[in-house]
Design an enzyme around this catalytic site. Structure first.
Site, PDB file in Angstrom:
ATOM      1  N   CYS A  20       0.876  -1.158   0.000  1.00  0.00           N
ATOM      2  CA  CYS A  20       0.000   0.000   0.000  1.00  0.00           C
ATOM      3  C   CYS A  20       0.910   1.203   0.000  1.00  0.00           C
ATOM      4  O   CYS A  20       1.540   1.508   1.013  1.00  0.00           O
ATOM      5  CB  CYS A  20      -0.923   0.021   1.217  1.00  0.00           C
ATOM      6  SG  CYS A  20      -1.960   1.492   1.233  1.00  0.00           S
ATOM      7  N   CYS A  33      -0.671   4.453   2.295  1.00  0.00           N
ATOM      8  CA  CYS A  33      -0.723   4.388   3.759  1.00  0.00           C
ATOM      9  C   CYS A  33      -0.242   2.999   4.140  1.00  0.00           C
ATOM     10  O   CYS A  33       0.848   2.604   3.779  1.00  0.00           O
ATOM     11  CB  CYS A  33      -2.119   4.697   4.277  1.00  0.00           C
ATOM     12  SG  CYS A  33      -3.445   3.892   3.375  1.00  0.00           S
ATOM     13  N   SER A  34      -1.008   2.264   4.831  1.00  0.00           N
ATOM     14  CA  SER A  34      -0.600   0.885   5.063  1.00  0.00           C
ATOM     15  C   SER A  34      -1.835  -0.003   5.147  1.00  0.00           C
ATOM     16  O   SER A  34      -1.976  -0.805   6.043  1.00  0.00           O
ATOM     17  CB  SER A  34       0.281   0.762   6.304  1.00  0.00           C
ATOM     18  OG  SER A  34      -0.253   1.507   7.359  1.00  0.00           O
ATOM     19  N   CYS A  35      -2.724   0.149   4.171  1.00  0.00           N
ATOM     20  CA  CYS A  35      -3.885  -0.719   4.065  1.00  0.00           C
ATOM     21  C   CYS A  35      -3.404  -2.162   4.059  1.00  0.00           C
ATOM     22  O   CYS A  35      -2.406  -2.486   3.424  1.00  0.00           O
ATOM     23  CB  CYS A  35      -4.610  -0.503   2.741  1.00  0.00           C
ATOM     24  SG  CYS A  35      -5.498   1.026   2.658  1.00  0.00           S
TER      25      CYS A  35
END
Lengths: 127, 211
Positions: free
Chosen positions: B110, B113-115
């Site tokens: 991702c 962001c850090s999905c």
């Protein structure tokens, strides 16, 4: 003055009454639960409250839940955990209820105003 | 907001559950006061990164390996097929399953962001959230994979799947050799989180050691 190792404190906290766990240790259903766990460990390791104070605070929440007739299946365990942690943090004057409520609303608001894919930061609506 | 489309019907980020918000509130207040060190908190949480449901995804992978019809459903509609196990991909996003084969290797990232499909993969590892992994995986996937210990032959195509508002991704790793006689549960035990992110292969039980 020696600061207890967070790892040792974590092991002790992992033995909190009724904590959802298996042979390998605590089991978290969602990431925020691990975050709440870690925060309790760190605050205790830093001496903000003792193990006895923690088990008392958590035990009160668990008992209150039983009195309210909530299912005793551990599904809401970490909600009681964060309630106990908020209680201790306010009792110890690390923060207060007003600040907690305002901050919670501010975060919710930031989520609502942050387009997907962007990091959510406090005050996003003011951009 | 500008014209809605199916991809961007949701132009904000979902608000977490009430307890999750309370955790964020307490944490951010205490961090500001210097009472909680966010880095120390990360270190502690990372020690539990394998304790948040990663076996969920492994069960799905093992089922796909032994049941061709399930595998087809999984590739056709990951969200529905995961739901057969009672799992979801995250906060309502669609979950797309991509299959590793002898000629294609998939990796998820991702960049923004850090999905991360945590209900099936557990907590994201620290490196997954790092700016370096997020930016470099798209530019130089082979280099990043190599640094993480996975050397891929030149003739294998590498596909990078970047999470977005519409979808999260999940890698169906290749079934390793030497597992023909293994049970579904035995297979599930072989599947690692890293293999489902696509930064590792599932090791053959005869090759010794599963990371």
């Amino acid at each position: 003055m020696s600061r207890p190792d967070a790892k040792d404190v974590a092991e002790r906290f992992a033995a909190s009454p009724l904590l959802p766990r298996d042979d390998g240790g605590p089991v978290f259903a969602e990431p925020w639960q691990a975050q709440a766990f870690a925060m309790a460990v760190q605050l205790s390791a830093d001496g903000h409250f003792t193990w006895t104070e923690w088990t008392t605070a958590l035990g009160e929440q668990l008992q209150a839940a039983v009195k309210r007739g909530e299912p005793d299946d551990g599904s809401r365990y970490f909600e009681h955990w964060i309630t106990a942690l908020e209680q201790l943090a306010t009792d110890k004057k690390l923060t207060d209820l007003t600040a907690l409520n305002e901050r919670k609303e501010a975060w919710a608001d930031s989520y609502r105003h942050t387009p997907h894919g962007q990091p959510v930061e406090l005050g996003a609506r003011f951009r | 907001m500008s014209q809605p489309s199916s991809d961007h019907a949701q132009d904000h980020t979902d608000v977490p559950s009430d307890p999750a918000l309370r955790v964020k509130a307490l944490e951010s207040l205490l961090v500001e006061k210097g009472l909680v060190d966010p880095d120390a908190l990360d270190v502690l949480v990372d020690t539990y990164e394998n304790r948040v449901g990663p076996r969920n995804g492994a069960q799905v992978v093992a089922r796909a390996w032994v049941d061709p019809a399930y595998k087809q459903r999984l590739l056709d509609d990951g969200t529905e097929a995961m739901a057969e196990f009672g799992y979801s991909g995250g906060q309502g996003e669609k979950l797309t399953v991509v299959e590793n084969t002898s000629s294609v290797h998939n990796v998820i990232v991702c960049t923004l962001c850090s999905c991360y499909p945590w209900p099936v993969l557990g907590l994201p590892p620290t490196w997954y959230k790092s700016a370096a992994f997020r930016s470099r995986t798209v530019i130089d996937p082979r280099g990043v994979l190599s640094e993480l210990g996975l050397e891929l032959p030149k003739d294998i195509e590498v596909r990078v799947w970047d999470s977005n508002a519409a979808s999260r991704y999940f890698v169906l790793p290749e079934r390793p050799d030497g597992t023909d006689s293994m049970s579904e549960a035995g297979l599930a035990a072989l599947v690692t989180r890293d293999a489902m992110i696509g930064v590792a292969k599932v090791a053959s039980p005869t090759a010794g050691g599963v990371s």
